[in-house]
Design an enzyme around this catalytic site. Structure first.
Site, PDB file in Angstrom:
ATOM      1  N   ASP A   1      -4.685   7.207   9.817  1.00 18.94           N
ATOM      2  CA  ASP A   1      -4.371   5.888  10.369  1.00 18.94           C
ATOM      3  C   ASP A   1      -2.994   5.851  11.027  1.00 18.94           C
ATOM      4  O   ASP A   1      -2.639   4.885  11.711  1.00 18.94           O
ATOM      5  CB  ASP A   1      -4.489   4.794   9.306  1.00 18.94           C
TER       6      ASP A   1
ATOM      7  N   SER B   1       0.811  -1.221   0.000  1.00 21.16           N
ATOM      8  CA  SER B   1       0.000   0.000   0.000  1.00 21.16           C
ATOM      9  C   SER B   1       0.843   1.270   0.000  1.00 21.16           C
ATOM     10  O   SER B   1       0.399   2.317  -0.487  1.00 21.16           O
ATOM     11  CB  SER B   1      -0.934   0.010   1.218  1.00 21.16           C
TER      12      SER B   1
ATOM     13  N   GLY C   1      -1.911  -4.266   1.266  1.00 25.66           N
ATOM     14  CA  GLY C   1      -1.973  -5.460   2.092  1.00 25.66           C
ATOM     15  C   GLY C   1      -1.005  -6.544   1.700  1.00 25.66           C
ATOM     16  O   GLY C   1      -0.928  -7.587   2.366  1.00 25.66           O
TER      17      GLY C   1
ATOM     18  N   HIS D   1       0.164   5.353   6.858  1.00 30.58           N
ATOM     19  CA  HIS D   1       0.395   5.622   5.447  1.00 30.58           C
ATOM     20  C   HIS D   1       0.663   7.109   5.190  1.00 30.58           C
ATOM     21  O   HIS D   1       0.076   7.972   5.850  1.00 30.58           O
ATOM     22  CB  HIS D   1      -0.818   5.181   4.623  1.00 30.58           C
TER      23      HIS D   1
ATOM     24  N   ASN E   1       4.137  -5.153   5.786  1.00 32.53           N
ATOM     25  CA  ASN E   1       3.026  -5.951   6.303  1.00 32.53           C
ATOM     26  C   ASN E   1       3.505  -7.230   6.987  1.00 32.53           C
ATOM     27  O   ASN E   1       2.846  -7.728   7.905  1.00 32.53           O
ATOM     28  CB  ASN E   1       2.046  -6.287   5.169  1.00 32.53           C
TER      29      ASN E   1
END
Length: 214
Positions: free
Chosen positions: A182, A36, A73, A185, A101
């Site tokens: 979040d 991402s 992801g 990011h 991740n």
């Protein structure tokens, strides 16, 4: 009369040199392959890292295209599963960014290293240059995990002789103003910082490809 003939000869030679240079010049095709962070999670079209990096490099006079092959992801396992068909024929270089991740999920660093190792090997077998992009384990994973995870990129860089950009989120990871709500990011301004910090490394990477492809 002799002057006119000499001038004409000079013009013909100059035109030939320009034509030859144009014939030899060609676009360097890069692919940003990652998760991402590469895909441009929740960002408007054109604000992702590959897109903004391409704009900056073109402004410098570099004839490059950068395709965005980021999948939100994605882990190193997912990247390994799709790398053969996600990187099209005609690709000159790959900016390889995966592992964030894996760390978030606590995947054993040894597994991440093995997957990245195989991805690099497959790309090299196809004659595709690689710029490896490192990640760092989040603090909540603990010191032991970080000690096992963080060095894998340097080890792979040295093993395969590929250039390494140490940390994709350099300059962004600790600045809340450069991240989405979040807290993980980058926002559009964050991507600008990432591009600015990585610009020189990618320029050098493109230079090595250009010298080999002549």
């Amino acid at each position: 009369m002799r002057f006119k003939v000499a001038a004409l000869q000079f013009t013909v030679i100059a035109a030939s040199l320009i034509f030859a240079a144009a014939a030899n010049a060609r676009t360097i095709n890069l692919v940003g392959f990652g998760d991402s962070l590469m895909a441009g999670y929740q960002l408007p079209p054109g604000d992702g890292f590959p897109e903004k990096l391409q704009v900056v490099l073109k402004a410098k006079g570099l004839d490059v295209t950068i395709a965005n092959a980021g999948v939100s992801g994605d882990t190193t396992t997912g990247g390994l599963a799709r790398i053969d068909w996600s990187i099209p024929d005609g690709t000159d270089g790959v900016i390889l960014e995966l592992g964030a991740n894996d760390a978030l999920r606590g995947i054993p660093p040894e597994e991440s290293e093995k997957n990245l190792d195989q991805m690099i090997a497959r790309l090299k077998q196809r004659g595709i240059a690689i710029l490896l992009v490192g990640m760092m384990a989040p603090p909540n994973m603990g010191a032991d995990y970080a000690a096992r995870f963080n060095p894998i990129y340097r080890k792979l860089s040295e093993k395969h002789g590929v250039p390494l950009y140490g940390f994709f989120l350099d300059g962004v990871a600790l600045d809340a103003g450069l991240k989405l709500d979040d807290g993980m990011h980058p926002n559009a301004k964050g991507v600008d910082v990432m591009v600015q910090k990585m610009e020189t490394d990618v320029t050098n990477f493109v230079g090595t490809i250009s010298s080999v492809k002549k």
